[in-house]
Scaffold this active site. Structure first.
Site, mmCIF file in Angstrom:
data_model
loop_
_atom_site.group_PDB
_atom_site.id
_atom_site.type_symbol
_atom_site.label_atom_id
_atom_site.label_comp_id
_atom_site.label_asym_id
_atom_site.label_seq_id
_atom_site.Cartn_x
_atom_site.Cartn_y
_atom_site.Cartn_z
ATOM 1 N N GLN A 102 56.809 52.696 57.990
ATOM 2 C CA GLN A 102 56.309 51.410 58.361
ATOM 3 C C GLN A 102 55.068 51.823 59.104
ATOM 4 O OE1 GLN A 102 58.180 49.443 61.572
ATOM 5 N NE2 GLN A 102 58.701 47.843 60.298
ATOM 6 N N TYR A 183 54.423 41.564 67.313
ATOM 7 C CA TYR A 183 53.217 42.628 67.154
ATOM 8 C C TYR A 183 51.614 42.049 66.641
ATOM 9 C CZ TYR A 183 56.740 45.933 68.751
ATOM 10 O OH TYR A 183 57.723 46.569 69.503
ATOM 11 N N GLY A 324 70.153 49.236 61.489
ATOM 12 C CA GLY A 324 69.431 49.960 62.685
ATOM 13 C C GLY A 324 70.478 50.662 63.681
HETATM 14 C C1 LIG Z 1 65.856 51.972 68.826
HETATM 15 C C2 LIG Z 1 65.440 50.948 68.180
HETATM 16 C C3 LIG Z 1 63.946 51.069 67.595
HETATM 17 C C4 LIG Z 1 63.666 50.104 66.778
HETATM 18 N N1 LIG Z 1 62.050 49.984 66.275
HETATM 19 C C5 LIG Z 1 61.694 49.415 65.454
HETATM 20 C C6 LIG Z 1 60.572 49.638 64.731
HETATM 21 O O1 LIG Z 1 59.948 50.628 64.714
HETATM 22 N N2 LIG Z 1 60.056 48.591 63.618
HETATM 23 C C7 LIG Z 1 60.755 47.635 63.380
HETATM 24 O O2 LIG Z 1 60.438 46.740 62.593
HETATM 25 N N3 LIG Z 1 61.885 47.453 64.097
HETATM 26 C C8 LIG Z 1 62.357 48.333 64.959
HETATM 27 N N4 LIG Z 1 63.902 48.081 65.457
HETATM 28 C C9 LIG Z 1 64.552 46.718 64.945
HETATM 29 C C10 LIG Z 1 65.526 47.304 63.848
HETATM 30 O O3 LIG Z 1 64.849 47.958 62.727
HETATM 31 C C11 LIG Z 1 66.540 46.362 63.602
HETATM 32 O O4 LIG Z 1 65.584 45.211 62.803
HETATM 33 C C12 LIG Z 1 67.100 45.830 64.488
HETATM 34 O O5 LIG Z 1 67.833 46.787 65.619
HETATM 35 C C13 LIG Z 1 68.475 44.867 64.243
HETATM 36 O O6 LIG Z 1 69.417 45.630 63.144
HETATM 37 P P1 LIG Z 1 70.498 46.334 63.821
HETATM 38 O O7 LIG Z 1 71.425 45.048 64.245
HETATM 39 O O8 LIG Z 1 71.243 46.838 62.610
HETATM 40 O O9 LIG Z 1 70.138 47.332 64.693
HETATM 41 C C14 LIG Z 1 64.222 49.125 66.353
HETATM 42 C C15 LIG Z 1 65.518 48.939 66.977
HETATM 43 C C16 LIG Z 1 66.185 49.718 67.507
HETATM 44 C C17 LIG Z 1 67.423 49.707 68.080
#
Ligand SMILES: Cc1cc2nc3c(=O)[nH]c(=O)nc-3n(C[C@H](O)[C@H](O)[C@H](O)COP(=O)(O)O)c2cc1C
Length: 374
Positions: A102, A183, A324
């Site tokens: 990404q 962002y 995530g």
């Molecule tokens: C530790 C952490 C780091 C994340 N970093 C990014 C990132 O670099 N880019 C992004 O688009 N989303 C990032 N997210 C968001 C996740 O990709 C995801 O969209 C979000 O956690 C919701 O999904 P989940 O409920 O499966 O965790 C991050 C989330 C977490 C928990």
């Protein structure tokens, strides 16, 4: 009926072993030069053998001011590419997952400490920088951004293209443009963050212009046979902000520009957001984008119940399911979901004996698929 979650999925010339995606997750574990460390080898290596069809590496900055923290990954120079090379090589050698990256620019949310250090602003002179944005409107509590001139925007677009080329040379299978979560690109899209008065601000077409220009430039720089996607915040969750309707229009144009999928995330532009959280809470946005813009959609956000993930695919709400936090919590999620749904997930042979079917010396059952990709 066999589980859709475990059927292959094709994007251009890339065939994923299944529909499970590890969502990009910033690790804040690069060195001070934005280079990958042993943490990335462990983290991504582990996820590459997790049984997921695709692992998308964390938000990777295209210039120093594009980092969120001073420990975010970058791909603006060749040394950063070299630091990633062994990570990619490990994932290639041992993982069945395709590997995506990404590319991102933090914009006005950059120059902060790592989350576990408190997220406070890192001042200029202490390793921090003045953030940049569409205009000089600060994210509440964050430093005053510098409003980008069109000349500076051209330089950042070129930085996205240069990082795209490095990612292609490194052998990533897929590239994703980060236009979500408040962002830089999101700060152009959202009327709450973009108060420009030139042809990059004002109405929807103007606000979408630069993110779409970057997408088109990346598409041109990225090999035609490899897929490119974009992650958007499908709603700001604030009255008067970006809407799901705007997302459909954006996704439609992105598709026409050669974008292969859209990930429907949400929020991050304003602290006034009021998010309705729950299992699959962003799934309706993916569904709308998929049907109304006619582009493959990746669902993300509390999708870690295997039955919910499978139902989302069966009902046509999404083409791919990203996890995530669920993957950090349970890196073997794909194996366990395969068990729950009566399907098979890729397995590295080193771990094959852990599979329930192998515990009583019965290697004949067809649950195991060879891990590494040929
Ligand atoms: C530790 C952490 C780091 C994340 N970093 C990014 C990132 O670099 N880019 C992004 O688009 N989303 C990032 N997210 C968001 C996740 O990709 C995801 O969209 C979000 O956690 C919701 O999904 P989940 O409920 O499966 O965790 C991050 C989330 C977490 C928990």
């Amino acid at each position: 009926m066999s589980a859709l979650l475990f059927t292959p999925y094709r994007l251009r010339d890339l065939t994923l072993a299944n529909r499970i995606v590890v969502s990009p997750m910033a690790q804040y574990s690069a060195d001070a030069e934005g280079r990958a460390t042993a943490w990335h080898l462990m983290h991504l290596g582990n996820l590459a053998v997790s049984g997921a069809g695709l692992v998308i590496m964390e938000a990777t900055a295209v210039e120093p001011r594009g980092r969120v923290s001073t420990r975010c990954l970058g791909l603006w120079d060749d040394a950063q590419a070299e630091a990633l090379r062994p990570v990619v090589a490990f994932c290639r050698a041992h993982g069945a997952a395709a590997l995506g990256i990404q590319l991102a620019h933090a914009g006005r949310k950059g120059s902060v400490e790592r989350p576990w250090e408190g997220n406070a602003t890192v001042p200029e002179g202490a390793g921090g920088w003045q953030p940049v944005s569409s205009c000089d409107l600060a994210y509440p509590g964050r430093p005053q951004p510098h409003a980008l001139s069109t000349g500076e925007m051209a330089a950042i677009k070129a930085a996205f293209v240069a990082s795209t080329r490095r990612a292609a040379e490194l052998g990533f299978d897929l590239v994703e443009l980060h236009a979500a979560h408040g962002y830089l690109l999101n700060s152009f899209l959202s009327p709450l963050a973009n108060h420009r008065t030139d042809h990059y601000g004002g109405d929807l077409a103007n606000r979408m212009r630069w993110p779409l220009e970057i997408l088109a430039a990346m598409r041109e720089a990225w090999p035609a046979e490899r897929p490119l996607g974009v992650r958007i915040s499908a709603t700001d969750w604030v009255e008067g902000g970006w809407t799901p309707e705007d997302s459909v229009i954006f996704a439609e144009i992105a598709r026409e520009l050669g974008c292969d999928y859209v990930t429907a995330s949400s929020g991050g532009v304003s602290p006034d957001q009021r998010i309705t959280l729950g299992p699959g809470y962003q799934l309706p946005f993916a569904r709308r984008i998929r049907y109304e813009a006619g582009i493959p959609a990746m669902a993300v956000g509390l999708m870690h119940d295997p039955a919910l993930a499978e139902r989302a695919l069966q009902q046509g709400s999404a083409d791919l399911i990203a996890l995530g936090r669920g993957m950090l919590w349970e890196p073997r999620w794909a194996w366990h979901a395969a068990e729950a749904l009566g399907a098979a997930a890729p397995f590295p042979p080193q771990y094959a004996r852990s599979h329930p079917s192998m515990r009583f010396g019965d290697p004949g059952r067809p649950f195991l698929e060879r891990g590494a990709r040929g």
